[in-house]
Structures are given as C-alpha cells and as structure tokens.
Design a protein around this motif. Structure first.
Motif, short mmCIF file in Angstrom:
data_model
loop_
_atom_site.label_atom_id
_atom_site.label_comp_id
_atom_site.label_asym_id
_atom_site.label_seq_id
_atom_site.Cartn_x
_atom_site.Cartn_y
_atom_site.Cartn_z
N MET A 18 -0.74 -6.21 4.24
CA MET A 18 -0.70 -4.83 4.17
C MET A 18 0.29 -4.60 3.19
SD MET A 18 -1.98 -4.02 8.11
CE MET A 18 -1.96 -2.74 7.62
N ARG A 19 1.24 -4.07 4.09
CA ARG A 19 2.32 -3.56 3.74
C ARG A 19 2.85 -4.19 1.68
NH1 ARG A 19 7.69 -4.74 6.27
NH2 ARG A 19 7.45 -3.30 7.73
N ASN A 20 2.30 -4.96 1.35
CA ASN A 20 2.37 -5.19 -0.07
C ASN A 20 1.57 -4.62 -0.81
OD1 ASN A 20 4.53 -7.29 0.75
ND2 ASN A 20 3.08 -8.97 0.63
N GLU A 21 0.38 -4.55 0.08
CA GLU A 21 -0.42 -3.96 -1.14
C GLU A 21 -0.12 -2.15 -0.78
OE1 GLU A 21 -2.82 -4.54 -3.23
OE2 GLU A 21 -2.38 -6.47 -2.95
N GLY A 22 0.77 -1.52 -0.22
CA GLY A 22 1.17 -0.23 0.12
C GLY A 22 0.80 0.18 1.45
N VAL A 23 -0.24 -0.31 2.61
CA VAL A 23 -0.95 -0.11 3.21
C VAL A 23 -0.08 0.27 4.42
CG1 VAL A 23 -2.62 -0.35 5.13
CG2 VAL A 23 -3.05 -0.89 2.20
N PRO A 24 0.35 1.33 4.99
CA PRO A 24 2.10 1.29 6.17
C PRO A 24 1.21 0.62 7.36
CG PRO A 24 0.63 3.56 6.27
CD PRO A 24 -0.02 2.36 5.11
N TYR A 25 1.71 0.22 8.25
CA TYR A 25 1.78 -0.26 9.21
C TYR A 25 1.33 1.08 10.16
CZ TYR A 25 3.68 -5.03 7.77
OH TYR A 25 3.84 -5.96 7.08
#
Length: 97
Positions: A18-25
C-alpha cells in the motif's frame, strides 16, 4: 481473508505494498493488519504494528478497535498484565467497549 487463512506473510506484504503504491495508511488498515497478526498468533508482530502506528511520524491514531484487538490477543496468549494495561488505557482514554 489472510487472517482466516493464517497467511501473515502475505498480509504484511500487501500492507507494505500500500505504502509503495502511494496509498496512505489509516486506522482501518492498521486495525486490519493487527487483527491478522492476532489471528495468526503473533502478538509480538501486532505490537510492532501498534508501535509503528503510535510513532511520532505517524498521523494515524489507535481507536477502540485497535485496543480491543490487542486486548483479545493478550488474553489469547495469557498475558494478563498487558491485557489489564490495555483495558486501563481504554478507560483512561474515555473509550467504552
């Protein structure tokens, strides 16, 4: 799904992706990965994610679900001291189960 299948490594991989794809936690993402850790019996890893969530650089804050999930995990492994500490934290924060 991965918690029910006891596939913690895949769940963690997808969480990090998720983080690698730019989706914030967010709180829901953390609660989900902490729950998978508990379902897989890895309370230590759940604690690691909780600490990550609580770090100074994290904009995400735990909620009642976060604490309840940790409480469940501590009870499952018989760590009553930590379970009581989490229960006290829930009460101190003004949350109700």
């Amino acid at each position: 799904g991965y918690g029910n299948e006891k596939d913690l490594s895949t769940a963690i991989m997808l969480f990090r992706e998720m983080r690698n794809e730019g989706v914030p936690y967010n709180t829901i993402a953390y609660n989900s990965i902490i729950d998978v850790c508990i379902k897989c019996g890895d309370v230590g890893k759940a604690e690691d994610f909780f600490q990550e969530m609580m770090s100074d650089h994290s904009p995400v804050q735990p909620d009642l679900i976060t604490y309840s999930t940790l409480l469940k995990g501590y009870c499952q492994v018989g760590d009553l001291d930590k379970a009581l500490h989490v229960a006290a934290t829930i009460k101190a924060c003004g949350m109700q189960c």
